[in-house]
Design a protein around this motif. Structure first.
Motif, PDB file in Angstrom:
ATOM      1  N   VAL A 165       0.831  -1.210   0.000  1.00 53.75           N
ATOM      2  CA  VAL A 165       0.000   0.000   0.000  1.00 53.75           C
ATOM      3  C   VAL A 165       0.863   1.258   0.000  1.00 53.75           C
ATOM      4  O   VAL A 165       0.400   2.329  -0.377  1.00 53.75           O
ATOM      5  CB  VAL A 165      -1.005   0.075   1.188  1.00 53.75           C
ATOM      6  CG1 VAL A 165      -2.145  -0.868   1.002  1.00 53.75           C
ATOM      7  CG2 VAL A 165      -0.330  -0.129   2.515  1.00 53.75           C
ATOM      8  N   GLY A 166       2.126   1.125   0.395  1.00 54.60           N
ATOM      9  CA  GLY A 166       3.013   2.287   0.425  1.00 54.60           C
ATOM     10  C   GLY A 166       3.489   2.675  -0.963  1.00 54.60           C
ATOM     11  O   GLY A 166       3.575   3.846  -1.302  1.00 54.60           O
ATOM     12  N   LEU A 167       3.787   1.690  -1.784  1.00 56.35           N
ATOM     13  CA  LEU A 167       4.378   1.968  -3.099  1.00 56.35           C
ATOM     14  C   LEU A 167       3.656   1.067  -4.101  1.00 56.35           C
ATOM     15  O   LEU A 167       3.874  -0.143  -4.132  1.00 56.35           O
ATOM     16  CB  LEU A 167       5.866   1.617  -3.050  1.00 56.35           C
ATOM     17  CG  LEU A 167       6.670   1.971  -4.292  1.00 56.35           C
ATOM     18  CD1 LEU A 167       6.688   3.478  -4.495  1.00 56.35           C
ATOM     19  CD2 LEU A 167       8.098   1.452  -4.120  1.00 56.35           C
ATOM     20  N   ILE A 168       2.794   1.668  -4.914  1.00 54.00           N
ATOM     21  CA  ILE A 168       1.970   0.836  -5.797  1.00 54.00           C
ATOM     22  C   ILE A 168       2.817   0.250  -6.915  1.00 54.00           C
ATOM     23  O   ILE A 168       3.562   0.940  -7.593  1.00 54.00           O
ATOM     24  CB  ILE A 168       0.751   1.624  -6.298  1.00 54.00           C
ATOM     25  CG1 ILE A 168      -0.198   1.788  -5.098  1.00 54.00           C
ATOM     26  CG2 ILE A 168       0.049   0.903  -7.439  1.00 54.00           C
ATOM     27  CD1 ILE A 168      -1.435   2.547  -5.346  1.00 54.00           C
ATOM     28  N   ASN A 169       2.702  -1.063  -7.061  1.00 55.83           N
ATOM     29  CA  ASN A 169       3.494  -1.818  -8.033  1.00 55.83           C
ATOM     30  C   ASN A 169       2.912  -1.602  -9.440  1.00 55.83           C
ATOM     31  O   ASN A 169       1.733  -1.871  -9.679  1.00 55.83           O
ATOM     32  CB  ASN A 169       3.396  -3.275  -7.561  1.00 55.83           C
ATOM     33  CG  ASN A 169       3.910  -4.274  -8.528  1.00 55.83           C
ATOM     34  OD1 ASN A 169       4.040  -4.009  -9.712  1.00 55.83           O
ATOM     35  ND2 ASN A 169       4.184  -5.448  -8.015  1.00 55.83           N
ATOM     36  N   PRO A 170       3.724  -1.112 -10.399  1.00 57.46           N
ATOM     37  CA  PRO A 170       3.192  -0.769 -11.729  1.00 57.46           C
ATOM     38  C   PRO A 170       2.576  -1.957 -12.466  1.00 57.46           C
ATOM     39  O   PRO A 170       1.594  -1.792 -13.185  1.00 57.46           O
ATOM     40  CB  PRO A 170       4.416  -0.241 -12.497  1.00 57.46           C
ATOM     41  CG  PRO A 170       5.487  -0.037 -11.490  1.00 57.46           C
ATOM     42  CD  PRO A 170       5.146  -0.808 -10.255  1.00 57.46           C
ATOM     43  N   SER A 171       3.129  -3.168 -12.285  1.00 54.58           N
ATOM     44  CA  SER A 171       2.546  -4.279 -13.054  1.00 54.58           C
ATOM     45  C   SER A 171       1.182  -4.670 -12.465  1.00 54.58           C
ATOM     46  O   SER A 171       0.257  -5.020 -13.196  1.00 54.58           O
ATOM     47  CB  SER A 171       3.509  -5.461 -13.154  1.00 54.58           C
ATOM     48  OG  SER A 171       3.475  -6.199 -11.984  1.00 54.58           O
ATOM     49  N   TRP A 172       1.050  -4.551 -11.129  1.00 60.60           N
ATOM     50  CA  TRP A 172      -0.270  -4.793 -10.519  1.00 60.60           C
ATOM     51  C   TRP A 172      -1.265  -3.758 -11.037  1.00 60.60           C
ATOM     52  O   TRP A 172      -2.381  -4.090 -11.440  1.00 60.60           O
ATOM     53  CB  TRP A 172      -0.153  -4.725  -8.988  1.00 60.60           C
ATOM     54  CG  TRP A 172      -1.481  -4.825  -8.297  1.00 60.60           C
ATOM     55  CD1 TRP A 172      -2.216  -5.955  -8.084  1.00 60.60           C
ATOM     56  CD2 TRP A 172      -2.257  -3.733  -7.772  1.00 60.60           C
ATOM     57  NE1 TRP A 172      -3.404  -5.640  -7.453  1.00 60.60           N
ATOM     58  CE2 TRP A 172      -3.447  -4.286  -7.246  1.00 60.60           C
ATOM     59  CE3 TRP A 172      -2.069  -2.356  -7.697  1.00 60.60           C
ATOM     60  CZ2 TRP A 172      -4.436  -3.503  -6.651  1.00 60.60           C
ATOM     61  CZ3 TRP A 172      -3.059  -1.575  -7.096  1.00 60.60           C
ATOM     62  CH2 TRP A 172      -4.221  -2.159  -6.581  1.00 60.60           C
ATOM     63  N   LEU A 173      -0.819  -2.494 -11.083  1.00 59.03           N
ATOM     64  CA  LEU A 173      -1.705  -1.420 -11.532  1.00 59.03           C
ATOM     65  C   LEU A 173      -2.139  -1.614 -12.986  1.00 59.03           C
ATOM     66  O   LEU A 173      -3.295  -1.374 -13.336  1.00 59.03           O
ATOM     67  CB  LEU A 173      -0.965  -0.080 -11.372  1.00 59.03           C
ATOM     68  CG  LEU A 173      -1.802   1.181 -11.416  1.00 59.03           C
ATOM     69  CD1 LEU A 173      -2.948   1.123 -10.435  1.00 59.03           C
ATOM     70  CD2 LEU A 173      -0.922   2.393 -11.117  1.00 59.03           C
ATOM     71  N   SER A 174      -1.235  -2.115 -13.829  1.00 57.91           N
ATOM     72  CA  SER A 174      -1.666  -2.307 -15.223  1.00 57.91           C
ATOM     73  C   SER A 174      -2.674  -3.453 -15.299  1.00 57.91           C
ATOM     74  O   SER A 174      -3.593  -3.430 -16.125  1.00 57.91           O
ATOM     75  CB  SER A 174      -0.489  -2.475 -16.178  1.00 57.91           C
ATOM     76  OG  SER A 174       0.158  -3.665 -15.893  1.00 57.91           O
ATOM     77  N   GLY A 175      -2.552  -4.445 -14.398  1.00 53.86           N
ATOM     78  CA  GLY A 175      -3.574  -5.509 -14.326  1.00 53.86           C
ATOM     79  C   GLY A 175      -4.932  -4.951 -13.905  1.00 53.86           C
ATOM     80  O   GLY A 175      -5.974  -5.322 -14.441  1.00 53.86           O
TER      81      GLY A 175
END
Ligand code: ASP
Length: 358
Positions: free
Chosen positions: A201-211
């Protein structure tokens, strides 16, 4: 509705909806036995008050208690009430984001329900709805509820550029889409999202976000929320060694409208069930097949040809497939009443065939 502290109705705020659960639980002997407790004992206003000093300045909160239950007793009318409250709040310009405190036992069902009924609305209104809960009661040493609630409040209220509006969940320092939650451990602090694609929750992971964005792009339209007394009756039947045809046949004289078969392995079920399931389908019962393993995709005609009319559940686990089937049956009924010739399979496919975050 109670306010903390009380604020004028049109002041921008985060709405915290309380449903109960262990996060609101109390143990009589928290030091000796924190796992023996009663869920749903503390009001949501007290939960928020407890962390008030840690809440970043400037965030105004309003809390509202919708229920205070052990979520193993979650009912369909409560889901209706929650869905309507979430929609109303998303449409309220004063509400900037939502947090829902919930029991973890059935948070899987609620996560899928909210995605399927409010996901598009949250996205288009650019508001985040964050489900959270706890594995330890509120008075246990090291209780995880306060930090989960704080993480959820921060996520619901941070700048929208980081992460689009949508239906999410937070536990143990990690966030995921609420539709990806599934409690897969009886006691671990990260039980509800242990096996879920998630991000810190501190640093949003870009690959998760693209999912997340791929799912949101594929989710075009929210399904109707069934009225309290309109939820179709759907049962989950788990296939197992020694399964008997009577387990299915038993239901054939009831008003049941659907079965979710939690099959073994890739979602196959005991041969003893093929004949009564075929009979159920010919009587108009909707049948969906998933895997009891708790993870992985169930595909049509794998491992062998489907009983005609039985639909593979794709990525949906049994509890999610059950909610999905109920919503699909209801959506088809509403569409037919409006003169649109749509089937439950049309609506179910929209949920079951969504892309997965990898
Ligand atoms: N039995 C509790 C509930 O679901 C478990 C929890 O909240 O963690 O309400």
């Amino acid at each position: 509705m109670s306010s903390i502290p009380s604020i004028p109705e049109n002041t921008p705020h985060i709405l915290v909806l309380g449903m109960g659960g262990t996060i609101a639980g109390l143990a009589p002997n928290p030091k000796e036995n924190p796992l023996q407790y009663q869920a749903g004992q503390v009001g949501v206003e007290s939960l928020v008050n407890h962390i008030q000093s840690a809440i970043p300045g400037g965030i105004k909160l309003v809390s509202r208690q919708l229920a205070n239950i052990n979520s193993r007793n979650l009912s369909e009318p409560l889901l209706t009430g929650l869905g309507l409250a979430v929609r109303e709040a998303i449409n309220n310009p004063a509400v900037k984001g939502l947090v829902i405190t919930h029991g973890t036992d059935t948070i899987e069902e609620t996560g899928l329900f909210l995605q399927a009924t409010c996901g598009k609305l949250a996205q288009t209104q650019a508001k985040r709805v964050i489900l959270t809960g706890a594995m330890l009661p509120s008075n246990a040493p090291g209780a995880d509820g306060p930090s989960n609630l704080l993480d959820a409040l921060r996520w619901a209220s941070t700048a929208i550029e980081n992460c689009p509006g949508g239906i999410y969940a937070v536990m143990d320092g990690r966030g995921c889409m609420a539709m990806d939650l599934a409690k897969r451990h009886a006691t671990a602090l990260n039980a509800p999202l242990q096996n879920s694609p998630s991000s810190s929750v501190g640093l949003i992971n870009p690959s998760w976000l693209s999912g997340v964005k791929a799912i949101q792009a594929a989710w075009n339209e929210d399904l109707p929320i069934p009225q309290e007394d309109e939820w179709p009756w759907v049962e989950i039947l788990t296939s197992h060694a020694g399964a008997r045809p009577e387990t299915v046949a038993h239901w054939l004289n009831s008003n049941v409208q659907g079965f979710v078969v939690a099959g073994s392995g890739q979602g196959g079920f005991h041969d003893a069930w093929a004949e009564p399931l075929g009979r159920a389908i010919s009587q108009g019962v909707a049948v969906v097949r998933t895997t009891r393993t708790g993870a992985g995709t169930t595909l049509p005609n794998i491992p062998e040809a489907d009983v005609p009319g039985c639909r593979a559940a794709g990525t949906l686990t049994a509890p999610r497939a059950r909610i999905g089937l109920q919503l699909a049956l209801n959506a088809a009924k509403q569409a037919n009443l409006a003169g649109k010739p749509m089937t439950w399979q049309d609506f179910f496919a929209r949920i079951a065939d969504l892309p997965e975050i990898r």
